[in-house]
Scaffold this active site. Structure first.
Site, PDB file in Angstrom:
ATOM      1  N   ASP A  17       0.749  -1.134  -0.021  1.00  0.00           N
ATOM      2  CA  ASP A  17       0.073   0.225   0.036  1.00  0.00           C
ATOM      3  C   ASP A  17       0.866   1.137  -0.154  1.00  0.00           C
ATOM      4  OD1 ASP A  17      -1.559   2.148   0.587  1.00  0.00           O
ATOM      5  OD2 ASP A  17      -2.684   1.023   2.146  1.00  0.00           O
ATOM      6  N   HIS A  18       0.928   1.909  -1.084  1.00  0.00           N
ATOM      7  CA  HIS A  18       1.855   3.096  -1.250  1.00  0.00           C
ATOM      8  C   HIS A  18       1.341   4.385  -0.336  1.00  0.00           C
ATOM      9  CE1 HIS A  18       5.429   4.954  -2.830  1.00  0.00           C
ATOM     10  NE2 HIS A  18       5.120   4.800  -3.848  1.00  0.00           N
TER      11      HIS A  18
END
Ligand code: CAO
Length: 579
Positions: free
Chosen positions: A551-552
């Protein structure tokens, strides 16, 4: 309609377009701005679309040129005379307007006068009903401003319907425009005397109504007075029902090349480039759609030539509500994303419908939710597991004695635990408020298990406190329970990170979807012997392809790089796992 601002130095004329007479409506809403600044326009091209509660109106450009800017936003409420757009008139037009300003005035005022005529005629002619009996009235087509007959493309009422004054009875269409024909009275439909495809003109019977109270005296339709347009005063307010009809009639009468009619019902002639403007629907349908918040571009029309009917809008709304209630709703739409159109596959061949299991429905909803919510990045690397596999195979005899089967998955889970400890960014979740990160000081790893009923993810707890034997035993236990459908909810909760191993099945690589609220997932594919350059020669090594999705929002690329490099190191030399 136009205010000019000529800059002779650069030979540019900026014309301000204002809202023309609205034929009775006090205010209208700006519903579509179809152009971008700089877009070129021709005379009569629609600049924008306005809508009252009765009609949709294209506002055409009075000259060729380019849009400078809109002076209003979609959704704004405007009234007669309000400035709505500026256009940069092309050189020729500039020359024309400079030479003959009166002509511009005439062109721009003409539609206003015609709208006024329409309004007055509407007042003269409405209501157009003829008494059929004391409580029955035959509803007739009001004056449509033309002797020509036009096609009836939609009957919007059914026998037995209770109709209110102003409700649309039928829709007429010429080759230039469509218009909703509203009811001049409230009442119950006793009989419909027309059918789709019929050609109708002013005064033709539409339907027999039973009206409440005494029937009014019959009103004989007056012929349209043929006074010169310029003599017509601007009427103050149109009859609420008839004015839009007249406005629409103006559109029907417009022949190519004639000045554009600002009060034209636009539905049949999508003039704007926007998707919304291409929608084939009448004002009544557009009004309902706007009230319900339905984007007509997403609605399939079932009327003639794909025209969107009221029923299409209500069926669309029903479908959206149904999808929302279903657990798998997120898999078929939502989040403002256009719904994948339903296809009748039976038209292509034999089919059967298979019910989805509860797990499949939940998985579909979760995958869609995670895919939409999590900005994914996937990083790839190979781990050299030649030595690991040699060691693992050496454990076989002891494993048999212990009754434990050790597969690469046990080493992967052990290595993931160690990598999470060394890289705590991956052992976090985003707080629900979006303002904080939750750092976990426990380390539970989920393991995707493929079962006949669907995908489930049991969780192995406190992996950093367990050795390979314990982890292997737990993998077998939980995978068995998963396949037998015997996992308890608590056994599938609390994961910090997920492993999805397709190694036993095959493949070179895949991009797993993060199992939110976790922030990372490792996808492992089938290990393969490959030639690896050791600095002097190619040597055969067993390489394990790995894909790390994260999850950036919570993880930076650098964190991911460090996590993956650490993991590769641990798997390539499992002695590091002991440190
Ligand atoms: N490369 C090559 N062989 C592999 C391997 C890999 N990466 N991983 C496992 N294997 C081998 C094992 O060593 C075993 O062979 P041996 O018996 O000769 O040692 C064989 O494949 C079968 O393993 P298994 O499937 O019985 O057990 P496992 O521990 O490898 O996997 C589990 C357990 C639960 C992860 C697995 O059964 C499973 O369900 N995997 C599917 C997960 C899935 O569907 N993921 C997709 C989710 S969607 O993102």
């Amino acid at each position: 309609m136009i205010a000019e601002n000529t800059n002779k130095g650069i030979n540019v004329t900026i014309q301000t377009i204002v809202v023309p007479d609205l034929g009775g409506a006090e205010t209208v809403e700006v519903i579509e701005l179809g152009l971008n600044p700089g877009d070129s326009i021709e005379v009569e091209d629609a600049l924008l679309v306005l809508e009252s509660d009765k009609a949709t109106m294209d506002i055409p450009s009075p000259a060729a040129g380019a849009l400078v800017k809109y002076l209003v936003a979609e959704g704004a409420t405007v009234r007669v005379g309000d400035a709505i757009a500026e256009i940069d008139v092309a050189d020729e037009a500039t020359a024309e307007t400079e030479a003959e300003p009166e002509e511009v005035e005439q062109v721009t005022n003409e539609p206003l006068v015609e709208a006024a005529v329409a309004t007055e005629q509407a007042q003269e002619q409405a209501p157009q009903v003829a008494a059929a009996s004391s409580a029955e009235q035959m509803i007739l087509v009001p004056d449509i401003g033309s002797d020509d007959k036009v096609e009836l493309i939609e009957v919007c009422i059914a026998v037995g319907d209770e109709v209110n004054e102003g409700d649309t009875l039928i829709v007429l269409e010429s080759d230039k425009a469509t218009m909703d024909v509203p009811s001049t009275h409230s009442g119950k439909v006793l009989e419909i005397v027309v059918a789709e495809g019929a050609k109708l003109g002013t005064g033709d019977a539409v339907a027999l109504f039973e009206v409440a109270g005494d029937a009014p005296a019959p009103v004989v339709a007056k012929p349209v007075t043929d006074k010169p347009v310029a003599d017509k005063p601007v009427a103050p307010a149109a009859a609420p029902v008839a004015a839009p009809i007249e406005a629409a009639a103006d559109a029907i009468q417009s022949a190519p090349g004639q000045p554009a009619q600002p009060a034209a019902v636009a539905a049949a002639e999508p003039a704007l480039s926007s998707d919304a403007a291409q929608v084939y629907a009448g004002p009544a349908v557009r009004l309902i759609a706007r009230e319900l918040g339905v984007a007509l571009t997403e609605v399939s029309g079932t009327g003639p030539r794909g025209r969107i009917l009221k029923d299409d809008v209500s069926n669309y709304v029903k479908q959206v509500i149904k999808n929302k209630d279903a657990p798998a709703a997120a898999a078929t739409g939502g989040s403002g994303i256009p719904v994948v159109p339903a296809v009748d596959f039976s038209q292509f061949g034999q089919i059967e419908e298979l019910p989805m299991s509860k797990i499949q429905k939940l998985t579909a909803a979760n995958m869609q939710r995670n895919w939409l919510n999590v900005p994914h990045v996937t990083q790839f690397d190979d781990a050299d597991i030649t030595d690991l596999e040699a060691f693992r195979k050496g454990l076989k005899a002891e494993g048999e004695k212990r009754g434990v089967r050790v597969t690469p998955v046990a080493f992967l889970i052990k290595a993931i635990g160690a990598a999470l400890e060394a890289n705590p960014e991956f052992n976090r979740s985003l707080a629900a408020d979006g303002q904080n990160l939750i750092q976990k000081h426990y380390c539970h790893v989920g393991m995707a298990v493929d079962t006949p009923r669907g995908l489930v993810v049991p969780v192995i707890r406190d992996v950093n406190e367990k050795g390979i034997w314990d982890i292997s035993a737990e993998i077998s236990l939980l995978a068995g329970k998963a396949r037998d459908g015997k996992l308890k909810p608590a056994e599938m909760q609390g994961g910090c990170f997920t492993l999805s191993s397709l190694g036993a099945i095959g493949g070179n690589g895949f991009t797993p979807i993060v199992n939110a609220p976790e922030v990372g997932i490792l996808g492992v594919s089938k290990s393969q012997m490959k030639p690896v350059w050791d600095g002097a020669e190619f040597v055969p090594r067993l390489l394990l392809p790995m894909a790390l999705s994260y999850d950036h929002r919570a993880i930076n690329g650098g964190d991911a790089g460090r996590f993956m490099t650490h993991l590769v190191k641990l798997l390539s030399d499992i002695r590091y796992l002991a440190l």
